[in-house]
Design an enzyme around this catalytic site. Structure first.
Site, PDB file in Angstrom:
ATOM      1  CG  HIS A   1      -2.275  -0.971   0.956  1.00 12.85           C
ATOM      2  ND1 HIS A   1      -1.569  -2.313   1.214  1.00 12.85           N
ATOM      3  CD2 HIS A   1      -2.957  -0.993   0.893  1.00 12.85           C
ATOM      4  CE1 HIS A   1      -2.772  -2.617   1.380  1.00 12.85           C
ATOM      5  NE2 HIS A   1      -3.476  -1.617   0.968  1.00 12.85           N
TER       6      HIS A   1
ATOM      7  CG  ASP B   1      -4.013  -5.712  -3.962  1.00 11.06           C
ATOM      8  OD1 ASP B   1      -5.218  -5.582  -3.702  1.00 11.06           O
ATOM      9  OD2 ASP B   1      -3.080  -6.534  -3.473  1.00 11.06           O
TER      10      ASP B   1
END
Length: 469
Positions: free
Chosen positions: A179, A249
């Site tokens: 992230h 993702d």
């Protein structure tokens, strides 16, 4: 061709009404919802109804697949349903039938809310205690991960909710959170493929979709993470003989966003083996949508066929799994690793140390109110004082203290905890893996809960008082 079929979008980035206009234009295969998109069941139901209306009534196309990350443990978007304590909890319990039941209960409750796609389970191996994986994993043993992942998948899909095995070929051997940056896995090909064994078991179990990781596997591809790597995607599609849907993702994660431009992302994903691009930010999703329209439809046709197959309903079980089993097991299944019994007749401080989430994937924190409510329902009349204050504020000595926290090996506060345990009668309840037991003072009791779920914490508190073995 409906180009939105190759997109799963979130609603982030603009105001709600504006996001619904984007949805109407794009008509994506899926809309993924996060905890901050709604506050309660009424708001969630109304939001899903609005989205479905745009598709079915306004545009005469099938309703989208509403998706969430309802993994259990710390990654929970809908906190009021009976979610799994955590994958690590299930792996340590090691009862495949119970894991299947947890999948069934999750599937039943999501389906009842109109949610037909769960971006779970995590099949990453807990290697090196990756701070973004931890209790999201079923553990460190590949057989255990494969076995429990397959049972969860079969359970949830028995209620017509698609499961997603993630993050192929494995996110557990890197310490960097994708992230915030691009992790690099520098192991050899053999080690990477070995850790991908649970994904083979998921494929055997009929998993509907597999999510690729934003990890750069140097021995497979020196330039691109799995989401953009032809080599990694070929490994899944051809070497693993996987015929169902491949999803990326989220492309708004910093491992990818700002590192690769939109055209490069499209080239590495949709022009390879990826069927659906996930992007939590809806403005970014529109950019991908516009770029996909420039791709030769002959390249998109096989993907469209897989997506159409993905959309076909499963045969759904007709009975409702009882949540009572979940509540019973999670209350008694924490483990006493170092016993120290507290006196229920003496005042004690219960300190919930994690007042904020440690990872961008987690949205649901422990709640002091829920823990106190559960304990009050048991009518034990414990003399507990609840707090979330930090340890420096604890100046007194000679008290009973229950500390609840996660991943002490990643924190500086462990020295304060150990100092406090020298002056007080302390029990530590670990809400993650128990790899930190070696650095927590031997004077302190230690209970492994493997979860932040309030009902699990309550069970561990009962063990701290000696009410359960």
């Amino acid at each position: 061709m409906r180009y939105g079929l190759f997109i799963q979008t979130g609603l982030r980035g603009v105001e709600r009404e504006e996001s619904l206009k984007y949805i109407s234009k794009m008509l994506p295969l899926s809309v993924v919802l996060f905890g901050n998109d709604f506050s309660n069941e009424k708001e969630l139901t109304e939001l899903i109804s609005k989205i479905n209306h745009i598709f079915v009534v306004e545009n005469n196309v099938p309703a989208p697949f509403i998706a969430v990350d309802q993994e259990g443990g710390n990654v929970v978007r809908i906190p009021w349903i009976d979610y799994s304590p955590s994958n690590l909890f299930l792996g340590k319990l090691d009862n495949p039938e119970f894991t299947n039941y947890v999948g069934m209960l999750t599937g039943y409750q999501l389906n009842s809310l109109g949610i037909r796609w769960n971006l779970a389970p995590v099949l990453d191996t807990l290697n090196g205690y990756n701070p973004v994986i931890l209790e999201r994993s079923f553990g460190s043993d590949l057989e255990t991960i494969g076995k429990h992942g397959a049972e969860f998948i079969k359970g949830i899909q028995s209620y017509d909710v698609r499961a997603t095995a993630k993050h192929f070929p494995g996110h557990g051997s890197v310490m960097v959170d994708s992230h915030v940056d691009l992790p690099e896995d520098k192991r050899n090909v053999e080690s990477i493929i070995n850790d991908s064994y649970p994904f083979r078991k998921a494929i055997d179990a009929g998993v509907s979709s597999i999510m690729l990781s934003h990890v750069l596997y140097n021995s497979l591809d020196e330039n691109y993470p799995a989401t953009l790597s032809a080599e990694v995607q070929k490994l899944l599609r051809h070497s693993f003989n996987y015929r169902n849907l491949i999803i990326s993702d989220s492309m708004d994660m910093k491992a990818v966003k700002g590192r690769y431009d939109v055209s490069e992302i499209i080239k590495g994903s949709i022009k390879n083996e990826v069927d659906v691009i996930e992007n939590a930010d809806i403005v970014g999703s529109m950019e991908f949508y516009e770029q996909i329209q420039n791709i030769d439809t002959a390249l998109l046709k096989p993907k469209e066929e897989r997506i159409v197959q993905f959309m076909q309903p499963f045969k759904k079980l007709s009975y409702k799994p009882s949540p009572l089993l979940m509540r019973s097991v999670e209350t008694v299944s924490s483990r006493i690793r170092r016993r120290k019994i507290l006196n229920p007749d003496i005042e004690a401080d219960l300190v919930l140390m994690d007042s904020k989430d440690e990872s961008q994937v987690a949205e649901i924190s422990k709640s002091t109110n829920l823990v106190s409510t559960h304990l009050a329902d048991l009518n034990l009349k414990l003399k507990l004082h609840y707090g979330t204050e930090f340890l420096e504020n604890m100046k007194e000595s000679g008290r009973q203290i229950i500390l609840v926290g996660r991943n002490e090996h990643l924190r500086s506060r462990v020295n304060l905890m150990n100092a406090i345990s020298g002056k007080n009668n302390c029990v530590f309840i670990s809400t993650s893996f128990d790899g930190d037991i070696g650095i927590v003072s031997e004077k302190m009791g230690y209970i492994s809960a493997y979860s932040k779920k309030p009902s699990v914490i309550v069970g561990a508190i009962l063990k701290a008082y000696g009410f359960m073995a």
